[in-house]
Scaffold this motif. Structure first.
Motif, mmCIF file in Angstrom:
data_model
loop_
_atom_site.group_PDB
_atom_site.id
_atom_site.type_symbol
_atom_site.label_atom_id
_atom_site.label_comp_id
_atom_site.label_asym_id
_atom_site.label_seq_id
_atom_site.Cartn_x
_atom_site.Cartn_y
_atom_site.Cartn_z
ATOM 1 N N GLU A 17 0.801 -1.229 0.000
ATOM 2 C CA GLU A 17 0.000 0.000 0.000
ATOM 3 C C GLU A 17 0.831 1.274 0.000
ATOM 4 O O GLU A 17 0.390 2.299 -0.524
ATOM 5 C CB GLU A 17 -0.940 -0.006 1.215
ATOM 6 C CG GLU A 17 -2.041 1.028 1.141
ATOM 7 C CD GLU A 17 -3.086 0.861 2.230
ATOM 8 O OE1 GLU A 17 -4.153 1.469 2.093
ATOM 9 O OE2 GLU A 17 -2.832 0.142 3.226
ATOM 10 N N VAL A 18 2.022 1.251 0.589
ATOM 11 C CA VAL A 18 2.821 2.481 0.683
ATOM 12 C C VAL A 18 4.262 2.235 0.240
ATOM 13 O O VAL A 18 4.770 1.117 0.307
ATOM 14 C CB VAL A 18 2.817 3.057 2.122
ATOM 15 C CG1 VAL A 18 1.419 3.471 2.530
ATOM 16 C CG2 VAL A 18 3.407 2.074 3.126
ATOM 17 N N SER A 19 4.914 3.308 -0.190
ATOM 18 C CA SER A 19 6.312 3.197 -0.624
ATOM 19 C C SER A 19 7.295 3.635 0.453
ATOM 20 O O SER A 19 8.485 3.347 0.369
ATOM 21 C CB SER A 19 6.533 4.041 -1.877
ATOM 22 O OG SER A 19 6.264 5.413 -1.611
ATOM 23 N N CYS A 20 6.803 4.340 1.481
ATOM 24 C CA CYS A 20 7.671 4.831 2.555
ATOM 25 C C CYS A 20 6.949 4.724 3.887
ATOM 26 O O CYS A 20 5.755 5.038 3.984
ATOM 27 C CB CYS A 20 8.061 6.290 2.277
ATOM 28 S SG CYS A 20 9.121 7.039 3.544
ATOM 29 N N VAL A 21 7.670 4.274 4.907
ATOM 30 C CA VAL A 21 7.129 4.195 6.267
ATOM 31 C C VAL A 21 8.003 5.021 7.193
ATOM 32 O O VAL A 21 9.240 4.899 7.161
ATOM 33 C CB VAL A 21 7.069 2.733 6.773
ATOM 34 C CG1 VAL A 21 6.722 2.686 8.257
ATOM 35 C CG2 VAL A 21 6.049 1.933 5.967
ATOM 36 N N THR A 22 7.375 5.864 7.997
ATOM 37 C CA THR A 22 8.095 6.616 9.021
ATOM 38 C C THR A 22 7.602 6.192 10.401
ATOM 39 O O THR A 22 6.406 5.983 10.604
ATOM 40 C CB THR A 22 7.893 8.140 8.854
ATOM 41 O OG1 THR A 22 6.490 8.442 8.815
ATOM 42 C CG2 THR A 22 8.545 8.637 7.568
ATOM 43 N N ILE A 23 8.531 6.046 11.322
ATOM 44 C CA ILE A 23 8.208 5.772 12.730
ATOM 45 C C ILE A 23 9.119 6.656 13.565
ATOM 46 O O ILE A 23 10.344 6.500 13.531
ATOM 47 C CB ILE A 23 8.416 4.293 13.122
ATOM 48 C CG1 ILE A 23 7.727 3.344 12.130
ATOM 49 C CG2 ILE A 23 7.896 4.053 14.543
ATOM 50 C CD1 ILE A 23 7.953 1.866 12.416
ATOM 51 N N ALA A 24 8.543 7.589 14.294
ATOM 52 C CA ALA A 24 9.344 8.557 15.047
ATOM 53 C C ALA A 24 8.854 8.675 16.489
ATOM 54 O O ALA A 24 7.667 8.525 16.770
ATOM 55 C CB ALA A 24 9.278 9.935 14.370
ATOM 56 N N GLY A 25 9.816 8.928 17.382
ATOM 57 C CA GLY A 25 9.469 9.254 18.762
ATOM 58 C C GLY A 25 9.238 8.068 19.679
ATOM 59 O O GLY A 25 8.630 8.208 20.735
ATOM 60 N N MET A 26 9.717 6.895 19.304
ATOM 61 C CA MET A 26 9.590 5.702 20.155
ATOM 62 C C MET A 26 10.982 5.167 20.491
ATOM 63 O O MET A 26 11.974 5.570 19.900
ATOM 64 C CB MET A 26 8.800 4.603 19.434
ATOM 65 C CG MET A 26 7.428 5.003 18.947
ATOM 66 S SD MET A 26 6.626 3.609 18.123
ATOM 67 C CE MET A 26 5.309 4.465 17.256
ATOM 68 N N GLY A 27 11.028 4.228 21.411
ATOM 69 C CA GLY A 27 12.283 3.560 21.723
ATOM 70 C C GLY A 27 12.690 2.628 20.596
ATOM 71 O O GLY A 27 11.841 2.104 19.860
ATOM 72 N N GLY A 28 13.979 2.400 20.454
ATOM 73 C CA GLY A 28 14.476 1.551 19.389
ATOM 74 C C GLY A 28 13.986 0.120 19.471
ATOM 75 O O GLY A 28 13.719 -0.515 18.446
ATOM 76 N N THR A 29 13.841 -0.397 20.685
ATOM 77 C CA THR A 29 13.335 -1.766 20.858
ATOM 78 C C THR A 29 11.909 -1.879 20.346
ATOM 79 O O THR A 29 11.555 -2.860 19.678
ATOM 80 C CB THR A 29 13.403 -2.177 22.341
ATOM 81 O OG1 THR A 29 14.759 -2.096 22.797
ATOM 82 C CG2 THR A 29 12.900 -3.602 22.540
ATOM 83 N N LEU A 30 11.083 -0.875 20.646
ATOM 84 C CA LEU A 30 9.690 -0.886 20.187
ATOM 85 C C LEU A 30 9.618 -0.741 18.663
ATOM 86 O O LEU A 30 8.826 -1.430 18.006
ATOM 87 C CB LEU A 30 8.903 0.239 20.860
ATOM 88 C CG LEU A 30 7.426 0.374 20.444
ATOM 89 C CD1 LEU A 30 6.673 -0.933 20.642
ATOM 90 C CD2 LEU A 30 6.758 1.504 21.213
ATOM 91 N N ILE A 31 10.435 0.140 18.100
ATOM 92 C CA ILE A 31 10.441 0.297 16.639
ATOM 93 C C ILE A 31 10.815 -1.026 15.966
ATOM 94 O O ILE A 31 10.171 -1.456 15.000
ATOM 95 C CB ILE A 31 11.411 1.417 16.215
ATOM 96 C CG1 ILE A 31 10.851 2.784 16.645
ATOM 97 C CG2 ILE A 31 11.639 1.395 14.702
ATOM 98 C CD1 ILE A 31 11.774 3.947 16.377
#
Length: 231
Positions: free
Chosen positions: A87-101
């Protein structure tokens, strides 16, 4: 911060989004990033994903207020379950801990079949993000480290299906960040080294067990990597 003026860290995330992307912003909060990206003409369509009811409603209201309901869809769900495969060409994930990401990416990696770029901003534990990327066929193509409001943030940009074998030191500190060694990088790792020395001192007082010995060995190894990286 609003849909016309992002924070420095989110502006950095925005800069790594390819032009004409279809975007999924996971943990979108007020949907500032997708709104900004659409208004700037960088993103043609976006999904703002939120798992909690309060932030979900905030994102819905923001998109409605900005008159962007045709270009942005707000979906409620956990991690990457808000998107379909391809469905998407890019995913952003910001503002969380690295383990959760890393956990979000691992649990939802079947949804990333047509996604060609990940832009990830872990608040802590960036090494866990880099390890996941390397294990799953993503190559880090750029990174940034910056200071904002007395916090130091790292942004990791990765593309799929490129080879990028990282050393132990690069996994810990970031391959691009190691080359640049800007002020925020030096400050972060001097602080990390100081904390590791304090932990080591505490462990020296603890009862000697195989677990303690192994923990001390890892800390000493990390301190060595940091010292070498700061040279």
């Amino acid at each position: 911060m609003n849909i016309e003026q992002l924070s420095k860290r989110l502006e950095t995330v925005f800069e790594y989004i390819p032009n004409q992307s279809t975007l999924a912003d996971i943990g979108s909060d007020h949907a500032y990033l997708p709104c900004y990206a659409v208004l700037k003409g960088k993103v043609t369509y976006a999904i703002a994903g939120e798992v909690a009811e309060g932030p979900y409603q905030s994102a819905v209201n923001q998109v409605v207020d900005a008159n962007l309901t045709k270009q942005i869809e707000v979906r409620k769900g956990d991690g990457l379950e808000v998107i379909s495969s391809g469905e998407v060409s890019c995913v952003t994930i910001a503002g969380m801990g690295g383990t959760l990401i890393a956990k979000i990416l691992e649990e939802g990696k079947s949804k990333l079949t047509s996604t060609m770029r990940l832009v990830l901003q872990p608040n802590i534990g960036s090494v866990n993000v880099r390890k996941w990327l390397q294990t799953n066929g993503w190559a880090i193509v750029n990174e940034s480290i910056l200071r904002e409001d007395n916090h130091i943030y790292e942004v990791i940009c990765a593309d799929f299906q490129t080879t990028n074998a990282l050393t132990e030191q690069e996994l810990l500190m970031g391959p691009f960040l190691l080359k640049e060694k800007n002020e925020a990088f030096v400050q972060k790792w001097n602080e990390e080294k100081k904390q590791l020395h304090q932990i080591l001192q505490s462990l020296d007082q603890a009862k000697e067990t195989p677990e303690v010995r192994e923990k001390k060995k890892k800390i000493v190894r990390d301190i060595t990597l940091i010292e070498e990286g700061l040279k």
